[in-house]
Motif scaffolding. Structure first.
Motif, PDB file in Angstrom:
ATOM      1  N   SER A  66      39.374  -8.663  22.358  1.00  0.00           N
ATOM      2  CA  SER A  66      40.371  -9.659  22.742  1.00  0.00           C
ATOM      3  C   SER A  66      39.640 -10.876  23.278  1.00  0.00           C
ATOM      4  O   SER A  66      38.436 -10.836  23.541  1.00  0.00           O
ATOM      5  N   ILE A  67      40.370 -11.968  23.460  1.00  0.00           N
ATOM      6  CA  ILE A  67      39.787 -13.163  24.073  1.00  0.00           C
ATOM      7  C   ILE A  67      39.346 -12.858  25.503  1.00  0.00           C
ATOM      8  O   ILE A  67      38.327 -13.366  25.981  1.00  0.00           O
ATOM      9  N   GLU A  68      40.086 -11.977  26.181  1.00  0.00           N
ATOM     10  CA  GLU A  68      39.709 -11.603  27.551  1.00  0.00           C
ATOM     11  C   GLU A  68      38.367 -10.875  27.566  1.00  0.00           C
ATOM     12  O   GLU A  68      37.530 -11.102  28.453  1.00  0.00           O
ATOM     13  N   ASP A  69      38.140 -10.001  26.574  1.00  0.00           N
ATOM     14  CA  ASP A  69      36.848  -9.310  26.470  1.00  0.00           C
ATOM     15  C   ASP A  69      35.730 -10.304  26.181  1.00  0.00           C
ATOM     16  O   ASP A  69      34.631 -10.210  26.736  1.00  0.00           O
ATOM     17  N   LEU A  70      36.016 -11.258  25.277  1.00  0.00           N
ATOM     18  CA  LEU A  70      35.023 -12.287  24.970  1.00  0.00           C
ATOM     19  C   LEU A  70      34.692 -13.087  26.220  1.00  0.00           C
ATOM     20  O   LEU A  70      33.521 -13.385  26.499  1.00  0.00           O
ATOM     21  N   ARG A  71      35.708 -13.434  26.980  1.00  0.00           N
ATOM     22  CA  ARG A  71      35.496 -14.194  28.217  1.00  0.00           C
ATOM     23  C   ARG A  71      34.568 -13.426  29.175  1.00  0.00           C
ATOM     24  O   ARG A  71      33.699 -14.017  29.811  1.00  0.00           O
ATOM     25  N   GLN A  72      34.731 -12.109  29.230  1.00  0.00           N
ATOM     26  CA  GLN A  72      33.892 -11.312  30.121  1.00  0.00           C
ATOM     27  C   GLN A  72      32.428 -11.387  29.687  1.00  0.00           C
ATOM     28  O   GLN A  72      31.528 -11.516  30.528  1.00  0.00           O
ATOM     29  N   LEU A  73      32.157 -11.326  28.375  1.00  0.00           N
ATOM     30  CA  LEU A  73      30.774 -11.437  27.908  1.00  0.00           C
ATOM     31  C   LEU A  73      30.227 -12.839  28.157  1.00  0.00           C
ATOM     32  O   LEU A  73      29.072 -13.007  28.560  1.00  0.00           O
ATOM     33  N   VAL A  74      31.060 -13.868  27.917  1.00  0.00           N
ATOM     34  CA  VAL A  74      30.633 -15.245  28.171  1.00  0.00           C
ATOM     35  C   VAL A  74      30.155 -15.389  29.613  1.00  0.00           C
ATOM     36  O   VAL A  74      29.061 -15.919  29.883  1.00  0.00           O
ATOM     37  N   TYR A  75      30.958 -14.890  30.545  1.00  0.00           N
ATOM     38  CA  TYR A  75      30.595 -15.070  31.951  1.00  0.00           C
ATOM     39  C   TYR A  75      29.498 -14.103  32.404  1.00  0.00           C
ATOM     40  O   TYR A  75      28.751 -14.411  33.331  1.00  0.00           O
ATOM     41  N   SER A  76      29.355 -12.978  31.731  1.00  0.00           N
ATOM     42  CA  SER A  76      28.220 -12.101  32.010  1.00  0.00           C
ATOM     43  C   SER A  76      26.913 -12.795  31.647  1.00  0.00           C
ATOM     44  O   SER A  76      25.917 -12.722  32.388  1.00  0.00           O
TER      45      SER A  76
ATOM     46  N   GLY B  20      41.582 -20.018  21.178  1.00  0.00           N
ATOM     47  CA  GLY B  20      41.316 -18.931  22.114  1.00  0.00           C
ATOM     48  C   GLY B  20      39.908 -18.990  22.672  1.00  0.00           C
ATOM     49  O   GLY B  20      39.691 -18.791  23.874  1.00  0.00           O
ATOM     50  N   ILE B  21      38.938 -19.281  21.809  1.00  0.00           N
ATOM     51  CA  ILE B  21      37.545 -19.359  22.254  1.00  0.00           C
ATOM     52  C   ILE B  21      37.371 -20.477  23.272  1.00  0.00           C
ATOM     53  O   ILE B  21      36.638 -20.342  24.259  1.00  0.00           O
ATOM     54  N   ALA B  22      38.050 -21.596  23.034  1.00  0.00           N
ATOM     55  CA  ALA B  22      37.952 -22.730  23.962  1.00  0.00           C
ATOM     56  C   ALA B  22      38.450 -22.356  25.350  1.00  0.00           C
ATOM     57  O   ALA B  22      38.045 -22.959  26.351  1.00  0.00           O
ATOM     58  N   ARG B  23      39.320 -21.361  25.411  1.00  0.00           N
ATOM     59  CA  ARG B  23      39.862 -20.918  26.701  1.00  0.00           C
ATOM     60  C   ARG B  23      39.084 -19.731  27.286  1.00  0.00           C
ATOM     61  O   ARG B  23      39.425 -19.222  28.345  1.00  0.00           O
ATOM     62  N   SER B  24      38.056 -19.284  26.568  1.00  0.00           N
ATOM     63  CA  SER B  24      37.295 -18.123  27.029  1.00  0.00           C
ATOM     64  C   SER B  24      36.188 -18.495  28.005  1.00  0.00           C
ATOM     65  O   SER B  24      35.553 -17.615  28.571  1.00  0.00           O
ATOM     66  N   GLY B  25      35.946 -19.795  28.155  1.00  0.00           N
ATOM     67  CA  GLY B  25      34.847 -20.236  28.999  1.00  0.00           C
ATOM     68  C   GLY B  25      33.631 -20.661  28.212  1.00  0.00           C
ATOM     69  O   GLY B  25      32.644 -21.139  28.785  1.00  0.00           O
ATOM     70  N   ALA B  26      33.665 -20.483  26.892  1.00  0.00           N
ATOM     71  CA  ALA B  26      32.553 -20.927  26.043  1.00  0.00           C
ATOM     72  C   ALA B  26      32.442 -22.448  26.105  1.00  0.00           C
ATOM     73  O   ALA B  26      33.434 -23.161  26.268  1.00  0.00           O
ATOM     74  N   ASP B  27      31.231 -22.932  25.946  1.00  0.00           N
ATOM     75  CA  ASP B  27      30.979 -24.373  25.993  1.00  0.00           C
ATOM     76  C   ASP B  27      30.941 -25.004  24.606  1.00  0.00           C
ATOM     77  O   ASP B  27      31.203 -26.196  24.462  1.00  0.00           O
ATOM     78  N   ILE B  28      30.599 -24.204  23.612  1.00  0.00           N
ATOM     79  CA  ILE B  28      30.429 -24.707  22.242  1.00  0.00           C
ATOM     80  C   ILE B  28      30.993 -23.660  21.284  1.00  0.00           C
ATOM     81  O   ILE B  28      30.795 -22.460  21.478  1.00  0.00           O
ATOM     82  N   ILE B  29      31.696 -24.119  20.258  1.00  0.00           N
ATOM     83  CA  ILE B  29      32.158 -23.237  19.189  1.00  0.00           C
ATOM     84  C   ILE B  29      31.380 -23.585  17.928  1.00  0.00           C
ATOM     85  O   ILE B  29      31.344 -24.756  17.518  1.00  0.00           O
ATOM     86  N   ALA B  30      30.756 -22.590  17.323  1.00  0.00           N
ATOM     87  CA  ALA B  30      30.074 -22.786  16.045  1.00  0.00           C
ATOM     88  C   ALA B  30      30.899 -22.107  14.961  1.00  0.00           C
ATOM     89  O   ALA B  30      31.254 -20.923  15.084  1.00  0.00           O
ATOM     90  N   ILE B  31      31.237 -22.849  13.910  1.00  0.00           N
ATOM     91  CA  ILE B  31      32.059 -22.326  12.814  1.00  0.00           C
ATOM     92  C   ILE B  31      31.251 -22.386  11.531  1.00  0.00           C
ATOM     93  O   ILE B  31      30.692 -23.430  11.177  1.00  0.00           O
TER      94      ILE B  31
END
Length: 501
Positions: free
Chosen positions: A286-296, A323-334
């Motif tokens: 989930s985006i919440e799980d992604l957010r946890q890894l971002v902040y880890s 969703g990624i933009a709201r996860s705490g990530a600084d950059i999105i690579a597509i």
């Protein structure tokens, strides 16, 4: 022979009047195409092994060789092509999944070639990049939505960690193992000289390359190969790889034949063991799980490194980016569906994903509509072939572009599309020491520097022709673009007008 026989795709044409039987072709071919007939003192060729890498052609001292595509074809029609029939024969004979390397070769639309750039003339004069300043520098990372000042009126620096690039281009993720030590060194040396970044891919970072840390993006993929605290702190940024354009929805696989020596040690897995990255990260659903890894990862690096999340361009990419933009990530690579790879199932590579041009435009619009565009930078990749592709991408909303296949071509790659075999005759996609040493990192890095220097000049010229003097002014400036031969729906997604409007 029999039903499983498929006529070789390429034929070796040898001019016997020029051939001096020096046997250079035999020594240079890792595929063992060329054979010396000692009895008759002539060179022969097993064309079934030829991949058209052009190594023999390039190094033949008398120019006695050329490789041509065979004109022997099966009886085909518009539905059943020669290639489709041969693929069925191969699978009927082997029972295996077809593997391919590099990018999607099929004739889908290339939107870069259907987009034209505007030019200034009278009412908005063009700019001469040779005589007037042009700013190609970019900063990747979260940008503040407003300016803050202290009680004395001085600006407060509330900027989060950024990646600084001298031009809006970076070398994309290619892992140590999929490409050679010398190829990695070439990329690292060139990135440092150019003031840009290169990406380690999911294979960890060889200890020799820690000195290039300021120009290195380290990657964390589902297999977590080579990931440890020192590695995370070694680079200027960390990229979480969720997917890649050449194989959306599936994981990675580096054959055990390439897991040798330093590759094994760097990846922290036993020699000869297949390096298999699962399709999902088993801690992200989930985006919440992604957010946890971002902040880890931010915690592990004391919030000093921007975090990138890399995803493949798929049908709902705009919502994913939101969703990624709201996860705490600084950059999105597509990464678009024409992105290269060392190995991918052919059916996945050729049928899954969407063009990067449409994905980029959709994501930029969605993030702007939701008022969160400044929360992240957008980096895109997937067959960026030239400086004009870069300029068009920036005008569609990209902050920077990832380049991989073009960089490998600069190193000598001939797109023979057999990276998965590990027999790269140019020393790039191989771990065979005798082949690796064919690529000189000093020469390789110089060629990369030359390529990017040329692109930088061309980017300045293209911007000058538009009357624009900075990348920041160009970013998302769709008024500078026009489509040609594109239907209304495609124009709507791209957010540009048709040529003549």
């Amino acid at each position: 022979m029999g039903v499983e026989f498929i006529y070789p795709e390429f034929e070796v044409i040898r001019n016997t009047n020029r051939c001096i039987t020096c046997r250079v072709c035999e020594r240079q071919c890792a595929n063992e195409v060329h054979i010396y007939d000692d009895e008759n003192k002539v060179m022969l060729a097993d064309e079934s092994k030829c991949v058209n890498c052009q190594r023999c052609v390039s190094l033949c001292p008398t120019r006695a060789l050329k490789i041509v595509k065979s004109d022997c074809r099966l009886r085909e029609n518009a539905n059943w092509t020669d290639g489709t029939i041969k693929e069925i024969y191969k699978q009927a004979n082997s029972g295996g999944v077809l593997l391919s390397s590099m990018g999607n070769p099929n004739s889908f639309p290339v939107y870069w070639d259907k987009i034209l750039i505007n030019a200034s003339q009278v009412t908005n004069p063009s700019i001469d990049p040779l005589r007037e300043p042009m700013e190609t520098k970019v900063f990747l990372g979260k940008k503040p939505s407003f300016i803050e000042r202290d009680k004395k009126g001085n600006l407060k620096n509330n900027l989060t960690p950024q990646i600084e690039l001298s031009m809006p281009v970076m070398f994309s993720a290619m892992s140590y193992g999929s490409i050679s030590y010398n190829a990695h060194k070439s990329l690292a040396m060139a990135a440092e000289n150019l003031g840009i970044c290169y990406n380690t891919g999911e294979g960890g970072l060889h200890e020799d390359f820690y000195v290039y840390g300021k120009n290195t993006i380290v990657q964390v993929a589902s297999g977590r190969f080579g990931v440890h605290e020192k590695y995370l702190n070694a680079g200027c940024a960390i990229e979480i790889k969720m997917g890649q354009g050449a194989k959306p929805g599936i994981g990675g696989h580096l054959p055990g034949t390439k897991i040798v020596g330093d590759v094994s040690r760097t990846r922290m897995i036993p020699e000869g063991t297949d390096a298999i990255s699962p399709a999902p990260h088993h801690d992200i659903y989930s985006i919440e799980d992604l957010r946890q890894l971002v902040y880890s990862l931010k915690e592990a690096t004391n919030y000093k490194k921007p975090i990138i999340v890399k995803v493949a361009a798929v049908h709902n990419i705009a919502a994913i980016a939101s969703g990624i933009a709201r996860s705490g990530a600084d950059i999105i690579a597509i990464d678009g569906f024409r992105g290269g790879t060392g190995a991918a199932p052919t059916r996945i590579r050729d049928n899954v994903g969407i063009p990067i041009e449409l994905a980029l435009a959709a994501c930029d619009k969605r993030l702007r509509d939701e008022g969160i565009r400044n929360n992240v930078s957008l980096v895109i990749g997937g067959s960026i072939r030239s400086s004009s592709d870069v300029v068009k991408a920036v005008a569609l909303g990209a902050d920077a572009c990832y380049v991989a296949t073009a960089a490998l071509l600069a190193l000598g790659c001939h797109l023979c599309r057999t990276c998965q075999t590990g027999k790269c005759n140019w020393g790039i996609a191989t771990q065979n020491p005798e082949l690796v040493k064919r690529l000189n990192p000093e020469i390789g890095s110089k060629r990369l520097i030359n390529l990017m220097t040329a692109w930088k000049h061309e980017i300045k010229e293209l911007m000058g022709g538009m009357g624009i003097n900075s990348i920041e002014t160009l970013r998302g400036n769709r008024l500078m673009l026009r489509g040609i031969g594109i239907n209304e729906k495609e124009l709507e997604i791209l957010g540009i007008s048709h040529a003549g409007e």
